[in-house]
Design an enzyme around this catalytic site. Structure first.
Site, PDB file in Angstrom:
ATOM      1  N   CYS A 438       0.883  -1.170   0.000  1.00 20.61           N
ATOM      2  CA  CYS A 438       0.000   0.000   0.000  1.00 20.61           C
ATOM      3  C   CYS A 438       0.915   1.212   0.000  1.00 20.61           C
ATOM      4  CB  CYS A 438      -0.968  -0.034   1.188  1.00 20.61           C
ATOM      5  SG  CYS A 438      -0.218  -0.439   2.782  1.00 20.61           S
ATOM      6  N   SER A 439       0.822   2.075   0.981  1.00 23.08           N
ATOM      7  CA  SER A 439       1.764   3.191   1.063  1.00 23.08           C
ATOM      8  C   SER A 439       2.997   2.807   1.874  1.00 23.08           C
ATOM      9  CB  SER A 439       1.077   4.424   1.672  1.00 23.08           C
ATOM     10  OG  SER A 439       0.048   4.892   0.828  1.00 23.08           O
ATOM     11  N   ARG A 444      -3.097  -1.954   5.063  1.00 22.68           N
ATOM     12  CA  ARG A 444      -3.806  -2.757   4.062  1.00 22.68           C
ATOM     13  C   ARG A 444      -2.955  -3.925   3.576  1.00 22.68           C
ATOM     14  NH1 ARG A 444      -5.456   2.675   0.895  1.00 22.68           N
ATOM     15  NH2 ARG A 444      -3.492   3.257   1.919  1.00 22.68           N
TER      16      ARG A 444
END
EC number: 3.1.3.-
Length: 665
Positions: A438-439, A444
């Site tokens: 994800c980031s 997530r």
């Protein structure tokens, strides 16, 4: 061993619900507070929500205070002396004191406090505040009414006062992280003498007040050491690692390579440490792609990482590009690598303008980039807030389905399950390796990798396997539990808080509904984990990463949640469990197959509880199954003995093979 009663599921709302974990000393099972207890007080089901007007509530506080005829309290100077005398004289019931855990101490006792229950009306009783829990008890009702709440579940405490008829009254509203709120009323003079509000604030938010979390004081003894459940080398060995393509690396043994990664990671064998460091410089927070799981036959892998630091100028890193190519080459079954980016495409584009980004197919020609369009932590936090509004304290039956739909909670659960199914399918059916990020790779990403691994590997569907999965993918790989939950912190509006782990457990529960015999654990197991995500009784979910846990001596000065659970496995076992090895689960990720987890989110409402005692029925089924297994084993031994005896009697006569008894229970 005697099972400690649960604070996390007790009281007016929860006293008759599941009993998911210890939150008081060892004690006999207690009677639940509920609609059947004592004479019914005037209903207050129309009370405003926690975010509504305080005016009407203040009026009710005044009325409750006057009607209770508050007569007095125990002074703080007498607490310790009186408690010792009562304990020595075995007169705990006389003072309605709270049973204590080893290491727990009483901080304040106030008599004639009014608990304003949204389901039963006002209840008068004694309030005890310890350094671990809030304990309210009324002994005049039959059965006794008890409210037992770990302070760790408290999100915020608000004080409200009013004056009427010359009688001062105080009110406290307690907003909890576990889908309930509490309201207490007492005389103003009691607040002045004992500082109830101050005591609650001090011990509910110890880190904000320069104190340690209660887990560091908890001294219970368990026969099993839960800290030994997960050993990374043993888990990787179970997966067949290391092998010719993958090695167990200790480049992060001192956490200098990546401070949020575990000390032991698995990386491609051919990659040198210097190149790995260059890859780390190109990945957010230095979280390079590392192996989470490998397919035992195809060698397709799940690797996890953070976003590449591409930036607005499309920066490239040849070491990172070569690294992902090496991951693909380690799987001879496929000539493609799938990169699952959990984020929304638009959000990833925004991150790119801020120095982050994603892998372009021009820089990674053998990779396919797939965006899973899952929303960020702020959207999930708001969704849970909306869900709490519709489930507590009252439920609008006429608009129930539309209200649930309006929270989008189940839609977000669906998106997580759908993403994990796509990952599992690429691994199992497509025999293709995947990279997930994800980031930053700790929210997530953890949801998706752990759910996909749960679908692919039956070991993780056992009790100890699931504990290993949580320890590995969530705890060791740096999900920021302290920030996402807010352990001991009074900043309830912190933007870092989000129900990421709760969503994961909800997804697991959805899978248990679709595959009821595929999991060794039951619903109580999942609820217990969530209750102690907040309680701060155990050290399992404390801190943000492995390095921090070692610095805080979590592994030596606190007790693991798994110590408690694994000391009484029958409580958490599914009697219908069938261990189908190498069986992949593909849950249906459709709203038509998902449902709200009522036994968790709405458990504080006594009218929403199941009529049948499900947990007790499961325990009885386990006992029946154990008895039947014993009988089968006895019959098998009897058949074997008869066969041997018959063979001996016949001597030299032609042998006759005995038919074995094959029975599955």
């Amino acid at each position: 061993m005697d099972r400690p009663a649960a604070a996390a599921a007790a009281g007016c709302e929860g006293g008759g619900g599941p009993n998911p974990g210890p939150a008081g000393g060892r004690r006999p099972p207690r009677a639940a507070g509920g609609a059947t207890a004592g004479s019914r007080q005037p209903s207050v089901e129309t009370l405003d929500s926690p975010t509504g007007s305080h005016v009407e509530w203040c009026k009710q506080l005044i009325a409750a205070t006057i009607s209770s005829q508050i007569s007095g309290s125990v002074t703080s100077e007498n607490v310790s002396r009186d408690y010792k005398a009562l304990r020595d004289g075995n007169k705990l019931a006389q003072m309605e004191e709270a049973p204590l855990f080893p290491g727990e101490s009483i901080k304040a006792i106030v008599k004639d406090v009014m608990y304003i229950c949204p389901f039963m009306g006002a209840v008068s009783g004694t309030l005890t505040v310890t350094d671990f829990k809030l304990y309210f008890k009324n002994v005049e009702r039959d059965p006794h009414f008890i409210l037992d709440v770990p302070l760790g579940v408290i999100s915020r405490v608000e004080k409200i006062g009013a004056q009427s008829h010359g009688d001062n009254s105080c009110g406290i509203e307690i907003v909890c992280k576990d889908m309930r709120n509490l309201r207490l009323a007492y005389k103003q003079e009691e607040q002045s003498k004992l500082g109830i509000f101050e005591n609650l604030n001090k011990h509910a938010f110890p880190l904000s007040n320069g104190q340690a979390l209660f887990a560091f004081s908890y001294k219970e003894k368990f026969p099993i050491n839960g800290w030994k459940v997960y050993d990374p080398v043993s888990e990787y060995k179970r997966q067949g690692l290391p092998n010719e393509s993958w090695k167990i690396s200790k480049i992060n043994s001192n956490y200098e390579f990546c401070d949020t990664y575990p000390a032991i990671i698995v990386v491609p064998t051919s990659v040198k440490d210097d190149d790995l460091s260059k890859v780390a410089a190109f990945r957010a927070k230095g979280r390079v792609p590392v192996l989470s799981w490998i397919h035992p036959e195809s060698q397709a892998t799940i690797t996890r990482c953070s976003q590449p630091l591409v930036g607005p100028n499309d920066k490239r890193c040849k070491e990172d590009e070569k690294y992902l190519q090496t991951i693909m080459d380690a799987n001879a079954q496929s000539h493609k690598l799938i990169i699952f980016d959990a984020r929304q495409n638009s959000v990833a584009d925004t991150n790119k303008t801020k120095g982050g980004g994603y892998e372009s197919e021009s820089a990674y020609p053998n990779a396919e980039l797939v965006f899973l369009e899952i929303h960020n932590i702020h959207v999930m936090r708001e969704s849970l807030r909306k869900l709490k509004e519709i489930v507590y304290p009252s439920i609008d039956e006429a608009r129930w389905l539309s209200n649930v739909d309006g929270t989008h909670w189940l839609e977000y659960i669906r998106m997580l399950l759908a993403g994990a199914v796509r990952i599992a399918d690429k691994i199992e059916s497509g025999k293709t390796s995947v990279v997930v990020h994800c980031s930053d790779g700790w929210d997530r990403t953890a949801q998706l990798t752990s759910l996909a691994m749960l679908m692919l590997d039956s070991y993780y569907r056992t009790i100890k396997g699931f504990e290993t999965l949580v320890e590995k993918e969530w705890i060791s790989f740096g999900h920021r539990f302290a920030l996402r939950v807010g352990h001991g912190n009074d900043n309830h509006a912190d933007a870092d808080r989000s129900p990421i782990f709760l969503q994961f457990v909800d997804c697991v529960w959805q899978m248990t509904r679709q595959f009821p015999s595929a999991f060794e654990f039951n619903e109580l197991f999942l609820i217990t984990i969530l209750d102690h995500l907040y309680s701060c009784l155990f050290g399992t979910f404390l801190c943000n990463c492995e390095q921090q846990r070692f610095k805080e001596d979590v592994y030596t000065k606190t007790i693991s949640l798994w110590s408690y659970i694994n000391s009484q496995l029958d409580e958490f076992s599914n009697p219908f469990f069938v261990n189908y090895e190498n069986h992949v689960l593909y849950p249906v990720a459709s709203l038509s197959h998902l449902e709200l987890w009522v036994n968790y989110y709405v458990r504080w409402n006594p009218r929403m509880r199941p009529q049948m005692p499900i947990h007790q029925n499961l325990k009885e089924l386990l006992a029946v199954r154990a008895e039947l297994q014993k009988r089968v084993e006895g019959l098998q031994r009897e058949v074997a003995t008869r066969a041997v005896s018959s063979s001996s009697e016949r001597g030299s006569s032609p042998s006759h093979s005995a038919t074995s008894v094959h029975t599955s229970v």
